[in-house]
Structures are given as structure tokens and as C-alpha cells.
Enzyme design. Structure first.
Site, PDB file in Angstrom:
ATOM      1  N   GLU A  96       0.596  -6.625 -32.850  1.00 54.73           N
ATOM      2  CA  GLU A  96       1.333  -6.893 -31.613  1.00 54.73           C
ATOM      3  C   GLU A  96       1.846  -8.326 -31.564  1.00 54.73           C
ATOM      4  OE1 GLU A  96      -1.252  -5.887 -28.330  1.00 54.73           O
ATOM      5  OE2 GLU A  96      -2.999  -6.750 -29.305  1.00 54.73           O
ATOM      6  N   ASP A 137       3.183  -5.798 -26.391  1.00 52.51           N
ATOM      7  CA  ASP A 137       3.106  -7.222 -26.706  1.00 52.51           C
ATOM      8  C   ASP A 137       4.050  -7.588 -27.839  1.00 52.51           C
ATOM      9  OD1 ASP A 137       1.335  -8.607 -24.932  1.00 52.51           O
ATOM     10  OD2 ASP A 137      -0.263  -7.308 -25.665  1.00 52.51           O
ATOM     11  N   CYS A 192       0.576   2.442 -30.392  1.00 59.43           N
ATOM     12  CA  CYS A 192      -0.101   2.713 -29.124  1.00 59.43           C
ATOM     13  C   CYS A 192       0.581   2.019 -27.947  1.00 59.43           C
ATOM     14  CB  CYS A 192      -1.580   2.340 -29.189  1.00 59.43           C
ATOM     15  SG  CYS A 192      -1.839   0.583 -29.480  1.00 59.43           S
ATOM     16  N   HIS A 208       0.824  -1.204   0.000  1.00 63.77           N
ATOM     17  CA  HIS A 208       0.000   0.000   0.000  1.00 63.77           C
ATOM     18  C   HIS A 208       0.855   1.250   0.000  1.00 63.77           C
ATOM     19  CE1 HIS A 208      -3.830  -2.108   1.432  1.00 63.77           C
ATOM     20  NE2 HIS A 208      -3.910  -1.784   0.176  1.00 63.77           N
TER      21      HIS A 208
HETATM   22  C1  PEP Z   1       0.394  -3.270 -26.479  1.00 65.80           C
HETATM   23  O1  PEP Z   1       0.460  -4.501 -26.371  1.00 65.80           O
HETATM   24  O2  PEP Z   1       1.377  -2.558 -26.800  1.00 65.80           O
HETATM   25  C2  PEP Z   1      -0.864  -2.569 -26.196  1.00 65.80           C
HETATM   26  C3  PEP Z   1      -0.998  -1.270 -26.416  1.00 65.80           C
HETATM   27  O3  PEP Z   1      -1.865  -3.301 -25.639  1.00 65.80           O
HETATM   28  P1  PEP Z   1      -1.930  -3.675 -24.097  1.00 65.80           P
HETATM   29  O4  PEP Z   1      -0.778  -2.990 -23.418  1.00 65.80           O
HETATM   30  O5  PEP Z   1      -3.258  -3.232 -23.623  1.00 65.80           O
HETATM   31  O6  PEP Z   1      -1.756  -5.175 -24.143  1.00 65.80           O
HETATM   32 MG    MG Z   2      -1.347  -5.683 -26.159  1.00 67.26          MG
END
Ligand code: PEP
Ligand code: MG
Length: 842
Positions: free
Chosen positions: A704, A728, A775, A467
Site C-alpha cells: 500500500e 492507501d 483488499c 445522526h
Molecule cells: C487499504 O489501504 O487499501 C486497506 C485495505 O487498508 P485500510 O483501508 O484498512 O487502510
Molecule cells: Mg491501508
């Protein structure tokens, strides 16, 4: 009053249960009774009864007497691990036996060399039916001497007469990502308390009172463990009918949020603490990162003085009253603290104190304290022993999350103890510019801290899941946990540098270094202010290439904040985040409303909704899934949607309906093959026809999985856009688990292997006239921005706070410069070499 006498089931010497070297028995978590050090090798029935349970491993058996008393006999300690070896059961479940009937023969020589102990426990597991229990002592002879005398409670007879029944549930697989930790345990305990029946959770050989949070946590039940619920009493059937589905559905527990981007310094709440390291440098102390950031300050040690307690009490009634009164005061204090924290808009910390309140209601803790009071101990002594033993037990568990909760038990335990003894609450006079050092900080300590004066925390105990770590992150100050214990010897006032990101404490920094960090912080503050001032401007390179900078969000609040910080839309709505805390699946209407609300918060800006990305390592409470050997390679992402099409169909219908009049796009996660995307698009097309909605809805995939990057040109013919999920993509390219405590730091998306896959994806997409976003976490790293821009990426979808800095990074260079850097990066051998190309001058 009815009395039941149990004859000794073995020849041997009686020991009090408290002396058994296993807290489950010594603390009477299973029930009260005695232990026998055996001198014979055949366990016989101590009374007449029915064999209601015979453990598979043959080492334990329960007889239920005519009066409904359950007598459990457990041969040896940890003997379940022998898997039946050394035991020969002489009965079966359901058998009626007479006193002296053989129950289990065992091989004492085998057990003596293979088990922890031969001590055999005779325990009444439904103690509420017994008003008083008297154990014999000394040497007893099997079948001849009485070893336990039980005076039955009135209620026992009544409950049997009223049709008290024993109902056992089907086996249940625990879906909760972190097992039955404090929160789901508290939910189960509260639900169970609604029934008169005694309710137990059984896992293998172990049982716990389902009405006791502490006992449940003590079982350390993990995800995928198989348990059964057992209820006894007049409403047993109702209790099982209501509780079993709740337990199977995860008790409304939240799923595991995805691990952070490997390249960021953010810490996953679920990351396992790394083993304690020691630096060879006398001026450098190592720990684990609990909250990122850099702070310069002076040591201030928090030491807690031990509270002295008298062992002997006055009359048990008086001591009992003292304990009750202290509970009342503690509960009022906790309520006030919660109200105060909610007033300060700090619901996370308020929830911690709500959990403390729950611990004060725990029947097992109260039982243990009360039984010590009944034996003449003082309330303070009894309570201290009860909470400390439990806290130590929790601290020793292998589950880091549960072990972290020992600190909560210590905290609330000490609160009550301080009230009983009238010990004053220690006021912390914290000097300015403090780096706090402590064995461990409790949530109560941190609630009293002066935020203006504390620049960082450093604790010997705890880890990234504690925590304290959660609170430090919420306060946005650096913290290091698990620091080398010599930190406790540092004199107050010593100057130090705390590096929360790297988990280090530097002693005796030279003034030049302190000055350098001071200057650096000041420079960072100036840059941050400048980035913020320009946040609403577009992100255009010096030679005119515009990059869309959009946000990764988990809900409406993020959406609003992203707009304030200059976000140009949403590149990734992690739709699973919207449903993590739900116990049941959201309806189509609910989903439509949520998407519409978030899109409206963006005020006309576009939004990409990623369909549910759960499964494998990302569980969802209302969607229990079988345990998988390799969850990262199992049914996750789009595979769930194709495996359980109703879930995907409902979500797609909701997205289609929300898309009317809004700028929505849909994106499928974890796509590996063209068949998968074609099937998903087929489902979308069918739902379009069914709903009759013709609103435009661009379709994309997350890239990914390396297969998708390699086959980008083919995928580009199927979809409108790509978004590269580097988190990923990196783990699958390098075969390094993104949450692995040792490997995650090396799973760097700046690896040339990953960059080459990004280049290949852009090439495949642009060849077909499609656009590409990134992303994954790397997009939020301003150092990586020139490389991604140079590789031809069109959109960067970043964490909300990173928007201004990423936009600024785009503006810093020309596209031509970025392209040159990207080409150099592709030619490097290692991620470190790539990073050195773009290292920021500090
Ligand atoms: C990723 O894998 O880069 C991604 C944006 O998805 P997540 O982190 O939600 O698996
Ligand atoms: Mg991902």
C-alpha cells in the site's frame, strides 16, 4: 451567615454578565459575577487573597480568598489571543495580596484596537460556595466602591474546614480522534459526578465544569489539545487521581474507522461536509451525500411549528416543579423509546436516545433554566432559552461532529418543551413513496417514520456526520444533507429523484427518466437476486481461471455473514476494529480467543489477520500517541509495532496460539522497506521460539506504499503473499489524502498510475512464485474486477455485501478478455478513461 465584599478592581461602569457579548461569560459557564466597562488601566485586588492563577497571557488572574472563594478577573474579551501583548502583570502565582494591591496593568489604547472588547469580567468560579451574590450597578471607583457582595454557603466553610483542597493535574493531551465530543464528554461527566469536589477542565484560557456534558462540548476540545483537570473539595486528590488517567486514555472512546475506499460511494462518518454548492440548473439541487442510493418519489415537507411560550411564570416554586415534572416524563419517554429500539435490534439508534437522556441531566443546562425561573420566568421560557442558546452555540462550532449534536439538543429540548406546554406531538401522516424534505430531521422524527413509506431524506441542515445520515445509512435508504434551501419551497407531492450517492435532488424529472430509473432499479433487483442465488458457486472465468473471492471483515459477525454470502475465507481481518471501543489493551489470551472464534465461524476457510494498523490517522483509544505534523507519513501500521514491540509481540503470540489447528495467515500493514519486514519477521520468529508453536503460518505484507510495489520482486523473496491495499496505495501514489473532502473523489484507484503499480506488484510476486490479492476498496467494485483479473491478481478480498456481485463479475468474462481490457486500461491517460472502458450499460 458570613459575607464577603469585593471592591471594584477598576474604575468603570458595571454591566450585568448577561450583556457580555461572549456566551462563555453571558451564560455563566465560568461562574456568576459582573462585568466592568473600564475607565482605568490598572486592575487591583478586590479583596485580600492568594494569587492562585495568573494566565500566561497576562490577561486573567484568580485570587482565592481566605474563605476559599475564587475570584477570577478577566480583562477584555478574546484577549488570550494577544499572547501577553498589552498586559503587565504585577504579581506572580502564590503571592499574598492585600485589597487594592496592583494585579495587572494594561494598555487600553492597544487593547481598544486589538481586542474584541475591553469589558472586564469579575466572576466567582466556585459558585457552589456562595449562597447569594449581589452585584452593584452603575459607576464604580476602584478600591472604594463595593461591586459584589457574596453570602457564603454553609458548606463552603465546612468544606474548607474539612480540608477542601485544590488539586491540579498534569497537562493531558487529548487522544480522542474527534476530541471531547458528546460520548467521551458524557463519560467524563459521569465519572466526575462520583466526586464531591468541583471538577473543571481547563484548556488555555477556557474552563468548563467537568460534570456538565454541554459545558464540556462547548469548549470544543479537539484531538491533541492540551488540558488540565482542576478539582476542589474534600476528595479533590482522589478525583484527579482517578479522572486524569481516564481522560488521558481517551475515556473509552472509539477510534476513527478507516476512511472508505475512494472509489466507493460509501461515506465516512468523519468526512467533513463539503461547502454548500449551488447548481445553475433550476431543476437540480445540490447537497452532500449522506447515504448512497437512488430513489424516485414525491416531496413531503416536514415543518415544525414553533411552540409559543409565555415569558412570565407563576411562582418560581411552581415553575421549578413544572420543569422537574417535564424532565421526569421526558426521561420515561426516552427509556421507552430505547427499549423499543433495542427490541427492534437497533442499538445504534437506542444509543442516540441514551445520549439525549444524558443531556437532560446536564447541570449547566438545568442551572441556566433554574436561574431564569428564579428571576420570574416561566419554566417553558426558561427551558427554551437554555437549550436554544446552547444548541446555537454548538451549531456554530467548527468541529462538524459537535455541531451535528446541536440537533440532538434541539430534539431533546423540544421534547421537554412540548411536555411543559402540553403541545401535542405532531403525528406525521406520511404518504407512500415519500422523499422527506426538512430543515433538519431530529432522531425523534426518524424514530417515528414509517419505513415502508419513506424512500429517502433530504435536509437543508446537517452533513455526512449527522445522526440523520447515520440513521439513513442504517435504514439503507438514500439521503442528502446540506441541500440548497430552496428545497424547502417545493410543494408536497412534486415528483423528484434523489441521488444519495451524488448528493443531488432532481426536480420535475420527465416521465421517461422516472421510468428509466424504475427499470434500472428493477433490473438491479433481478441481478442482485441472481448473484445471490449463485453466491455459493466458485468465481471462475468463462475460460476456467479461478479467482478466490474472500471478505474484508472487522469481527465475528462479518465473518458469519461472509460465509452466508459465499465468501471463501477472509482476506483481511482489520484487527484494529476489534479493539476500537476498548479503554485498555486486550490481553494475549483475549486476543487468542477472538481470533479463534472468528476463524471457527469460517468453518475451515482460511483467514488473513492483519496486525494492528493504527497510528497517524487511525488512533486507538488505549494507545495515545503524540500528535504528528504529517500523520499519514508518521508512525503508523507496522511502524507502531516496531516502535512499541510489546504490542506486536503480544498480538503475534496470540495469532500463533490461535493458528494451531486453524488456517491462519498473518499480514503486516504499511510496509515500506525491506528492513521493516525483516524486523517484523524476526519478532515473529522469536515469538515462535518462545511459544514453541510450530503451526504453519504464512506471512504476507500489504502493498500500500508505492515503494513496496516498485520493489515487489525483492519483497516477494521475503514473504509468502501480497495483498494490495489500493486505498492507501492510491493516496500515496497520487499524494491525495483519502479522507480529504475535496481530493478524495479524485483519488481514484482506477488511475492508470495505480494500475501500473498493481501490474508491477503481480509481476514481481509471480516471478517468485507468490500469490497476490487485492483488499482495497477497488476490489469490491464489480466494474474494476475484469481489470484486476486481467492484471493477474489471484484473490479479491471485498466488503461482505459485495461478495455475490464480485463473484458474478468474475464469471462474466474470459481471462483472455480481462487481459485485453487490462492492457487497454494501462495505456489510458486518466482514471475516467479507464472507467469508461468498463462502464456498465444501464
Ligand atoms: C487499504 O489501504 O487499501 C486497506 C485495505 O487498508 P485500510 O483501508 O484498512 O487502510
Ligand atoms: Mg491501508
Amino acid at each position: 451567615m458570613a459575607v464577603v465584599e469585593l471592591k471594584a478592581p477598576l474604575d468603570g461602569v458595571i454591566l450585568p454578565l448577561e450583556q457580555v457579548p461572549d456566551p462563555v461569560f453571558a451564560q455563566k459557564m465560568v461562574g456568576d459575577g459582573l462585568s466592568i466597562d473600564p475607565l482605568s488601566a490598572l486592575l487591583i485586588a478586590p479583596c485580600a487573597g492568594t494569587v492562585t492563577q495568573l494566565h500566561r497571557a497576562g490577561h486573567a488572574v484568580t485570587l482565592t480568598t481566605r474563605q476559599g472563594i475564587e475570584v477570577m478577573m478577566h480583562i477584555g474579551l478574546d484577549t488570550v489571543a494577544l499572547k501577553g501583548e498589552g498586559f503587565t502583570p504585577k504579581v506572580q502565582e502564590g503571592d499574598q495580596v492585600e485589597p487594592g494591591a496592583p494585579l495587572i496593568a494594561f494598555d487600553p489604547d492597544y487593547l481598544a484596537t486589538h481586542a474584541k472588547s475591553l469589558l472586564t469580567q469579575v466572576v466567582v468560579t466556585n459558585g457552589e460556595r456562595v449562597a447569594a451574590l449581589t452585584a452593584a450597578s452603575g459607576r464604580v471607583h476602584a478600591g472604594q466602591d463595593v461591586c459584589l457582595t457574596l453570602e457564603l454557603a454553609e458548606a463552603a466553610a465546612e468544606s474548607v474546614a474539612a480540608g477542601g483542597q485544590r488539586v491540579v493535574s498534569e497537562a493531558i493531551l487529548i487522544p480522542n480522534p474527534t476530541g471531547l465530543h458528546a460520548r467521551p464528554a458524557a463519560v467524563l461527566a459521569n465519572l466526575a459526578k462520583r466526586y464531591q469536589a468541583r471538577v473543571l477542565v481547563q484548556r488555555g484560557d477556557d474552563q468548563a465544569n467537568a460534570k456538565s456534558v454541554v459545558a464540556l462540548m462547548g469548549l470544543s476540545i479537539g484531538q491533541g489539545d492540551k488540558v488540565q483537570l482542576i478539582a476542589e473539595g474534600p476528595d479533590a486528590a482522589h478525583a484527579i487521581a482517578a479522572l486524569a488517567p481516564e481522560l488521558a486514555a481517551g475515556l473509552g472512546d472509539e477510534g476513527t474507522p478507516p476512511a472508505p475506499a475512494p472509489a466507493t460511494t460509501e461515506i465516512s462518518e468523519d468526512a467533513a461536509p463539503a461547502p454548500r454548492a449551488r447548481s445553475g440548473d433550476p431543476n437540480l439541487l445540490l447537497g452532500v451525500s449522506a447515504s448512497p442510493g437512488l430513489a424516485v418519489g414525491k416531496v413531503f415537507q416536514i415543518r415544525r411549528t414553533e411552540i409559543e411560550v409565555p415569558e412570565q411564570g407563576e411562582s418560581p416554586q411552581r415553575e421549578r416543579r413544572r420543569l422537574d415534572d417535564a424532565f421526569d416524563v421526558a426521561k420515561r419517554q426516552l427509556e421507552n423509546l430505547q427499549a423499543q429500539l433495542k427490541g427492534q435490534a437497533d442499538p445504534a439508534k437506542a444509543a442516540i436516545f441514551a445520549a439525549h437522556q444524558e443531556l437532560l441531566e446536564d447541570p449547566d443546562l438545568i442551572d441556566i433554566a433554574e436561574s431564569a425561573i428564579a428571576k420570574g420566568k416561566s419554566a417553558a421560557f426558561a427551558w427554551q432559552r437554555a437549550y436554544k442558546t446552547h444548541a446555537e452555540r454548538l451549531a456554530g462550532l467548527s468541529n462538524a461532529l459537535l455541531a451535528g449534536r446541536a440537533n440532538d439538543l434541539e430534539d431533546v429540548g423540544r421534547r421537554v418543551l412540548a411536555i411543559i406546554t402540553g403541545h401535542p406531538v405532531e403525528e406525521l401522516e406520511i404518504p407512500p413513496e415519500t422523499i422527506l424534505i426538512a430543515e433538519d430531521l431530529t432522531p425523534s422524527d426518524t424514530a417515528r417514520l414509517d419505513r415502508e413509506r419513506v424512500r429517502g431524506f433530504c435536509t437543508v441542515g446537517g452533513g455526512a456526520t449527522s445522526h440523520v445520515a447515520i440513521i439513513a445509512r442504517a435504514l439503507d435508504i438514500p439521503a442528502v444533507a446540506g441541500i440548497e434551501p430552496r428545497a424547502l419551497e417545493l410543494p408536497n407531492g412534486s415528483p423528484v429523484i434523489l441521488d444519495g450517492s451524488q448528493g443531488r435532488l432532481r426536480l420535475d424529472p420527465d416521465p421517461a427518466e422516472i421510468e428509466r430509473i424504475g427499470t434500472l432499479r428493477a433490473r438491479m433487483a433481478v441481478k442482485h437476486a441472481a448473484d445471490l442465488a449463485a453466491a455459493q458457486e466458485p468465481a471462475i472465468t468463462s475460460d476456467g481461471r479461478r479467482i478466490e473471492v474472500v471478505a474484508n471483515i472487522g469481527g465475528e459477525a462479518d465473518a458469519r455473514r461472509s460465509v452466508e454470502l459465499g465468501g471463501e475465507g477472509v482476506g483481511l481481518l482489520r484487527s484494529e476494529f476489534l479493539y476500537l471501543d476498548r479503554a485498555s489493551a486486550p490481553s494475549e489470551d483475549e486476543q487468542r480467543q477472538i481470533y479463534a472464534d472468528i476463524a471457527d465461524a469460517l468453518d475451515g476457510r482460511p483467514m488473513i489477520i492483519r496486525t494492528l494498523d493504527v497510528g497517524g490517522d487511525k488512533p486507538l483509544a488505549y494507545l495515545p500517541m503524540p500528535r504528528e505534523e504529517n500523520p499519514f507519513l508518521g508512525i503508523r501500521g507496522i511502524r507502531i509495532g516496531l516502535d512499541r514491540p510489546e504490542i506486536l509481540r503480544t498480538q503475534l503470540r496470540a495469532i500463533l496460539r490461535a493458528a494451531a489447528g486453524r488456517r491462519l495467515r498473518v499480514m503486516f500493514p504499511m510496509v515500506a522497506t525491506l528492513d521493516e519486514i525483516r524486523s517484523a519477521k524476526g519478532v515473529l520468529a522469536e515469538e515462535r521460539v518462545k511459544t514453541g508453536i510450530d503451526a504453519p503460518l504464512e506471512v504476507g505484507i500489504m502493498v500500500e506504499i508505492p515503494a513496496a510495489a516498485v520493489m515487489a520482486a525483492q519483497f516477494a523473496r521475503e514473504v509468502d503473499f501480497f495483498s494490495i491495499g489500493t486505498n492507501d496505495l492510491t493516496q500515496y501514489t497520487l499524494a491525495m489524502d483519502r479522507g480529504h473532502p475535496k481530493l478524495a473523489p479524485m483519488a481514484d484507484a482506477m488511475s492508470p498510475a495505480v494500475l501500473r503499480l498493481i501490474a508491477q506488484t503481480v509481476e514481481g510476486a509471480h516471478g517468485e512464485g507468490r500469490w497476490v490479492g487485492v483488499c482495497g476498496g477497488i476490489a469490491s467494485d464489480p466494474q474494476a474486477v475484469p481489470i484486476l483479473v486481467g492484471l493477474g491478481v489471484d484473490e479479491l478480498s471485498v466488503s461482505v455485501p459485495a461478495i455475490p456481485a464480485v463473484k458474478a463479475a468474475v464469471r462474466e468474462r474470459s481471462l483472455a478478455e480481462c487481459q485485453a481490457i487490462a492492457q487497454q486500461a494501462l495505456a489510458q491517460d486518466t482514471a475516467a478513461a479507464v472507467r469508461s472502458l468498463v462502464a456498465v450499460e444501464l
